[in-house]
Design a protein around this motif. Structure first.
Motif, PDB file in Angstrom:
ATOM      1  N   ILE A  87       1.753  11.976  -7.212  1.00  0.00           N
ATOM      2  CA  ILE A  87       1.617  11.168  -8.433  1.00  0.00           C
ATOM      3  C   ILE A  87       2.137   9.766  -8.118  1.00  0.00           C
ATOM      4  CG2 ILE A  87       2.409  10.853 -10.825  1.00  0.00           C
ATOM      5  CD1 ILE A  87       2.800  13.782 -11.091  1.00  0.00           C
ATOM      6  N   ALA A  88       1.453   8.779  -8.664  1.00  0.00           N
ATOM      7  CA  ALA A  88       1.946   7.389  -8.562  1.00  0.00           C
ATOM      8  C   ALA A  88       1.959   6.886  -7.117  1.00  0.00           C
ATOM      9  CB  ALA A  88       3.318   7.261  -9.207  1.00  0.00           C
ATOM     10  N   SER A  89       0.889   7.199  -6.376  1.00  0.00           N
ATOM     11  CA  SER A  89       0.761   6.660  -5.015  1.00  0.00           C
ATOM     12  C   SER A  89      -0.051   5.378  -5.073  1.00  0.00           C
ATOM     13  CB  SER A  89       0.068   7.682  -4.106  1.00  0.00           C
ATOM     14  OG  SER A  89       0.900   8.810  -3.934  1.00  0.00           O
ATOM     15  N   TYR A  90       0.460   4.358  -4.444  1.00  0.00           N
ATOM     16  CA  TYR A  90      -0.011   2.986  -4.653  1.00  0.00           C
ATOM     17  C   TYR A  90      -1.299   2.623  -3.919  1.00  0.00           C
ATOM     18  CZ  TYR A  90      -0.117  -2.086  -4.374  1.00  0.00           C
ATOM     19  OH  TYR A  90      -0.509  -3.384  -4.440  1.00  0.00           O
ATOM     20  N   GLY A  91      -2.157   1.882  -4.594  1.00  0.00           N
ATOM     21  CA  GLY A  91      -3.059   0.962  -3.935  1.00  0.00           C
ATOM     22  C   GLY A  91      -4.426   1.430  -3.482  1.00  0.00           C
ATOM     23  N   THR A  92      -4.918   2.595  -3.934  1.00  0.00           N
ATOM     24  CA  THR A  92      -6.199   3.076  -3.402  1.00  0.00           C
ATOM     25  C   THR A  92      -7.133   3.555  -4.506  1.00  0.00           C
ATOM     26  OG1 THR A  92      -5.157   5.228  -3.116  1.00  0.00           O
ATOM     27  CG2 THR A  92      -5.317   3.847  -1.151  1.00  0.00           C
ATOM     28  N   GLU A  93      -8.426   3.529  -4.186  1.00  0.00           N
ATOM     29  CA  GLU A  93      -9.418   4.230  -5.010  1.00  0.00           C
ATOM     30  C   GLU A  93      -9.595   5.639  -4.456  1.00  0.00           C
ATOM     31  OE1 GLU A  93     -13.066   2.416  -6.066  1.00  0.00           O
ATOM     32  OE2 GLU A  93     -12.082   0.725  -7.048  1.00  0.00           O
ATOM     33  N   LEU A  94     -10.449   6.417  -5.130  1.00  0.00           N
ATOM     34  CA  LEU A  94     -10.526   7.857  -4.868  1.00  0.00           C
ATOM     35  C   LEU A  94     -10.576   8.270  -3.390  1.00  0.00           C
ATOM     36  CD1 LEU A  94     -10.863  10.798  -5.837  1.00  0.00           C
ATOM     37  CD2 LEU A  94     -13.325  10.383  -5.882  1.00  0.00           C
ATOM     38  N   LEU A  95     -11.577   7.779  -2.641  1.00  0.00           N
ATOM     39  CA  LEU A  95     -11.795   8.344  -1.298  1.00  0.00           C
ATOM     40  C   LEU A  95     -10.631   8.002  -0.361  1.00  0.00           C
ATOM     41  CD1 LEU A  95     -15.664   7.791  -1.051  1.00  0.00           C
ATOM     42  CD2 LEU A  95     -14.448   9.877  -1.718  1.00  0.00           C
ATOM     43  N   ASP A  96     -10.100   6.785  -0.455  1.00  0.00           N
ATOM     44  CA  ASP A  96      -8.927   6.426   0.352  1.00  0.00           C
ATOM     45  C   ASP A  96      -7.679   7.168  -0.128  1.00  0.00           C
ATOM     46  OD1 ASP A  96     -10.347   4.766   1.957  1.00  0.00           O
ATOM     47  OD2 ASP A  96      -9.826   2.929   0.866  1.00  0.00           O
ATOM     48  N   TRP A  97      -7.590   7.342  -1.423  1.00  0.00           N
ATOM     49  CA  TRP A  97      -6.445   8.064  -2.011  1.00  0.00           C
ATOM     50  C   TRP A  97      -6.411   9.509  -1.493  1.00  0.00           C
ATOM     51  CZ3 TRP A  97      -6.572  12.215  -5.580  1.00  0.00           C
ATOM     52  CH2 TRP A  97      -5.361  12.501  -6.225  1.00  0.00           C
ATOM     53  N   ASN A  99      -7.724  10.663   1.349  1.00  0.00           N
ATOM     54  CA  ASN A  99      -7.417  10.693   2.788  1.00  0.00           C
ATOM     55  C   ASN A  99      -5.990  10.255   3.100  1.00  0.00           C
ATOM     56  OD1 ASN A  99      -9.911  11.659   3.794  1.00  0.00           O
ATOM     57  ND2 ASN A  99     -10.834   9.651   3.404  1.00  0.00           N
ATOM     58  N   THR A 100      -5.500   9.284   2.345  1.00  0.00           N
ATOM     59  CA  THR A 100      -4.187   8.708   2.659  1.00  0.00           C
ATOM     60  C   THR A 100      -3.038   9.569   2.143  1.00  0.00           C
ATOM     61  OG1 THR A 100      -5.229   6.551   2.405  1.00  0.00           O
ATOM     62  CG2 THR A 100      -2.818   6.581   2.491  1.00  0.00           C
ATOM     63  N   TYR A 101      -3.173  10.048   0.912  1.00  0.00           N
ATOM     64  CA  TYR A 101      -2.042  10.727   0.269  1.00  0.00           C
ATOM     65  C   TYR A 101      -2.286  12.223   0.032  1.00  0.00           C
ATOM     66  CZ  TYR A 101      -0.859   5.871  -0.943  1.00  0.00           C
ATOM     67  OH  TYR A 101      -0.566   4.540  -0.894  1.00  0.00           O
ATOM     68  N   THR A 102      -3.457  12.523  -0.532  1.00  0.00           N
ATOM     69  CA  THR A 102      -3.644  13.840  -1.130  1.00  0.00           C
ATOM     70  C   THR A 102      -3.896  14.926  -0.094  1.00  0.00           C
ATOM     71  OG1 THR A 102      -4.517  12.670  -3.015  1.00  0.00           O
ATOM     72  CG2 THR A 102      -4.946  15.020  -2.932  1.00  0.00           C
ATOM     73  N   PHE A 103      -4.828  14.677   0.811  1.00  0.00           N
ATOM     74  CA  PHE A 103      -5.118  15.699   1.816  1.00  0.00           C
ATOM     75  C   PHE A 103      -3.876  16.027   2.653  1.00  0.00           C
ATOM     76  CE2 PHE A 103     -10.018  14.796   1.931  1.00  0.00           C
ATOM     77  CZ  PHE A 103     -10.162  15.479   0.743  1.00  0.00           C
ATOM     78  N   PRO A 104      -3.139  15.028   3.150  1.00  0.00           N
ATOM     79  CA  PRO A 104      -1.913  15.375   3.900  1.00  0.00           C
ATOM     80  C   PRO A 104      -0.936  16.223   3.072  1.00  0.00           C
ATOM     81  CG  PRO A 104      -2.477  13.071   4.243  1.00  0.00           C
ATOM     82  CD  PRO A 104      -3.409  13.576   3.180  1.00  0.00           C
ATOM     83  N   ALA A 105      -0.765  15.880   1.798  1.00  0.00           N
ATOM     84  CA  ALA A 105       0.170  16.649   0.952  1.00  0.00           C
ATOM     85  C   ALA A 105      -0.309  18.088   0.798  1.00  0.00           C
ATOM     86  CB  ALA A 105       0.305  15.982  -0.416  1.00  0.00           C
ATOM     87  N   GLU A 106      -1.613  18.275   0.649  1.00  0.00           N
ATOM     88  CA  GLU A 106      -2.136  19.630   0.405  1.00  0.00           C
ATOM     89  C   GLU A 106      -2.023  20.526   1.639  1.00  0.00           C
ATOM     90  OE1 GLU A 106      -5.804  19.971  -1.730  1.00  0.00           O
ATOM     91  OE2 GLU A 106      -5.185  18.529  -3.263  1.00  0.00           O
ATOM     92  N   THR A 107      -2.025  19.951   2.837  1.00  0.00           N
ATOM     93  CA  THR A 107      -1.942  20.805   4.042  1.00  0.00           C
ATOM     94  C   THR A 107      -0.618  21.583   4.064  1.00  0.00           C
ATOM     95  OG1 THR A 107      -1.019  19.002   5.372  1.00  0.00           O
ATOM     96  CG2 THR A 107      -3.396  19.284   5.457  1.00  0.00           C
ATOM     97  N   ARG A 108       0.408  21.061   3.424  1.00  0.00           N
ATOM     98  CA  ARG A 108       1.719  21.731   3.449  1.00  0.00           C
ATOM     99  C   ARG A 108       1.701  23.074   2.715  1.00  0.00           C
ATOM    100  NH1 ARG A 108       3.413  16.176   3.416  1.00  0.00           N
ATOM    101  NH2 ARG A 108       3.689  15.908   1.188  1.00  0.00           N
ATOM    102  N   PHE A 109       0.693  23.273   1.852  1.00  0.00           N
ATOM    103  CA  PHE A 109       0.639  24.507   1.068  1.00  0.00           C
ATOM    104  C   PHE A 109       0.080  25.698   1.855  1.00  0.00           C
ATOM    105  CE2 PHE A 109       1.607  21.338  -1.936  1.00  0.00           C
ATOM    106  CZ  PHE A 109       2.289  21.959  -2.961  1.00  0.00           C
ATOM    107  N   ALA A 110      -0.184  25.486   3.144  1.00  0.00           N
ATOM    108  CA  ALA A 110      -0.526  26.626   4.012  1.00  0.00           C
ATOM    109  C   ALA A 110       0.671  27.557   4.172  1.00  0.00           C
ATOM    110  CB  ALA A 110      -0.965  26.105   5.385  1.00  0.00           C
ATOM    111  N   ASP A 111       1.851  27.008   3.993  1.00  0.00           N
ATOM    112  CA  ASP A 111       3.082  27.784   4.129  1.00  0.00           C
ATOM    113  C   ASP A 111       3.342  28.569   2.830  1.00  0.00           C
ATOM    114  OD1 ASP A 111       5.644  28.720   4.327  1.00  0.00           O
ATOM    115  OD2 ASP A 111       6.591  26.747   4.478  1.00  0.00           O
TER     116      ASP A 111
END
Ligand code: GUN
Ligand code: ZN
Length: 444
Positions: A87-97, A99-111
């Motif tokens: 939430i509240a990650s700066y400076g991007t529109e959807l596709l960059d958002w 790739n930059t923030y969301t996909f990396p965060a979601e990979t952690r839920f493999a654990d």
């Protein structure tokens, strides 16, 4: 946290507000609104059994919330469990958002342990914002689905979710493949769908991250069992729409990609739908699918202004959603306030009635769950929230001069948030209480 066994007779005193029909767009005087000031809401065995002006007898456990508002719990029809931390990650529109923030965060839920802790925190956060039912994206990982269903089940909550399908254009650690994904879906459906208050949604992230073969598999799952939900994103951002068009040139429109795959049906929930045309809106109406309007996310990511009125006029269902983490708050009240501002930008006025209806009875109807949730009608499961009309001096002053019920409800919807929430009940059990709250139980 549990304050009453489900068999207890519980009576809540306050100003009861709910809807008996869909309010007409733009009308502040509405017969669809049912306001019963200073009534007792009667709950027995986890269900609403009635409402009355007179105080019930001593066989009822009484919570005296006079001067407070009592509403059906809010329904958030599109929100992402793993995105609290973006939430509240700066400076991007959807596709960059993504790739930059969301996909990396979601990979952690493999654990599994990470998923379990994240799901519990997420579900408790929903309740702390007065949301008692939700349609939720977990991640591509099966363990995240088990964690989320498990957390909802523990709290007796109505929840719709399913494993995210994404087999391309996604980073390592966040991709599946058609064969394994189908196996995972079938296993999850078998173990969770229709169990207590849980339902499975075939969950396509969005067309660009699924191959045609994966969309076909998702459509086949829906065709095999009409009781399954389907959730995805559609027509959110202009660059995304263009990309989807390039990937699926045979489709007439972005929405048509899903229609061709058999993914549009009465239990389909499509987030956003900003860049739709009249033919798309007619297809939504004809299929019974709904748009989960996510104004906070649309403003934050700069996606665009959703034309709610055009959808309403076309007869397409619109529900309300926080879309956290694109959205910046889990509060459905903040969501409604943002929805008003989005419509204002287009020269339209969203009434408090249309907004509150969409977040309660309207959302329930669109999910085909209005026999269970969304109103204070006798027979409904007692998913109910108690709210302060004002939680600070400025709001109190504004409420003090409101003349009509709509004026008061609109000012409340615009100014209130989770600080106004006094208690959230799931099936008549208090699952969230503000710590400073006096509930003045008159008798036991
Ligand atoms: N489109 C595909 N994935 C997402 C997501 O996680 N959030 C939003 N807002 N749009 C999406
Ligand atoms: Zn989303």
């Amino acid at each position: 946290m549990t304050s009453a066994a489900p068999t207890t007779r519980l009576a809540l005193r306050g100003d009861l507000l709910d809807f008996t029909a869909e309010p007409v767009w733009g009308e502040v005087e509405s017969n669809a609104v049912r306001f019963r000031p200073d009534h007792w809401l009667l709950i027995e065995g986890g269900r609403i059994v009635g409402a009355q002006l007179v105080e019930p007898d001593a066989s009822w456990v009484k919570h005296d919330h006079r001067g407070r508002l009592i509403l059906p719990g809010f329904i958030d029809t599109h929100v992402h469990m793993p995105q609290l931390e973006v939430i509240a990650s700066y400076g991007t529109e959807l596709l960059d958002w993504l790739n930059t923030y969301t996909f990396p965060a979601e990979t952690r839920f493999a654990d599994p342990a990470y998923s379990k802790a994240g799901a519990a925190e997420f579900v408790d956060a929903l309740l702390a914002h007065g949301t008692t039912a939700a349609v939720v994206f977990p991640t591509v990982h099966k363990v995240s689905v088990d964690a989320l269903f498990g957390a909802a089940q523990q709290r007796g909550m109505r929840m719709i979710t399913g494993k995210v399908l994404q087999d391309r254009h996604s980073p390592d650690g966040l991709r599946d493949d058609v064969v394994q994904a189908e196996r995972d879906c079938l296993d999850l459906i078998e173990r969770w769908h229709g169990r207590e208050r849980l339902a499975y949604a075939v969950t396509v992230r969005f067309a660009p991250t699924s191959t045609p073969a994966q969309l076909a598999m998702a459509g086949a799952l829906c065709a095999a069992d009409a009781s399954l939900y389907m959730q995805t994103h559609v027509a959110e951002n202009r660059a995304e729409v263009k990309w989807a068009g390039e990937l699926f040139p045979e489709a007439r429109s972005y929405l048509d990609i899903y229609a061709r795959a058999g993914l549009l049906h009465p239990r389909s929930v499509l987030a956003h739908g900003i860049w739709l045309d009249d033919a798309d809106r007619a297809a939504l109406r004809d299929s019974g699918a709904q748009i989960a309007h996510s104004p906070s996310s649309n403003l934050f990511l700069g996606s665009g202004l959703f034309d709610w009125r055009a959808s309403a006029q076309a007869g397409a269902a619109v529900s309300l959603a926080s879309d956290v983490g694109g959205g910046t708050s889990l509060s459905m009240l903040r969501t409604m306030a943002d929805a008003y501002k989005v419509q204002a930008m287009a020269g339209q006025r969203l009434t408090a009635w249309t907004a509150l209806h969409a977040a309660t009875r309207g959302g329930a109807r669109a999910l085909l769950l209005d026999d269970e949730i969304g109103s204070l009608e006798a027979g409904r499961t007692a998913d109910v929230c108690v709210w302060d009309w004002a939680a600070d001096p400025v709001s109190a002053r504004r409420m003090g001069v409101a003349r009509s019920l709509h004026e008061k409800a609109f000012a409340w919807m615009t100014m209130a948030d989770d600080r106004n929430l006094v208690a959230a009940f799931i099936a008549g059990v208090a699952r969230h209480r503000r710590t400073d709250t006096e509930t003045a139980s008159a008798s036991a």
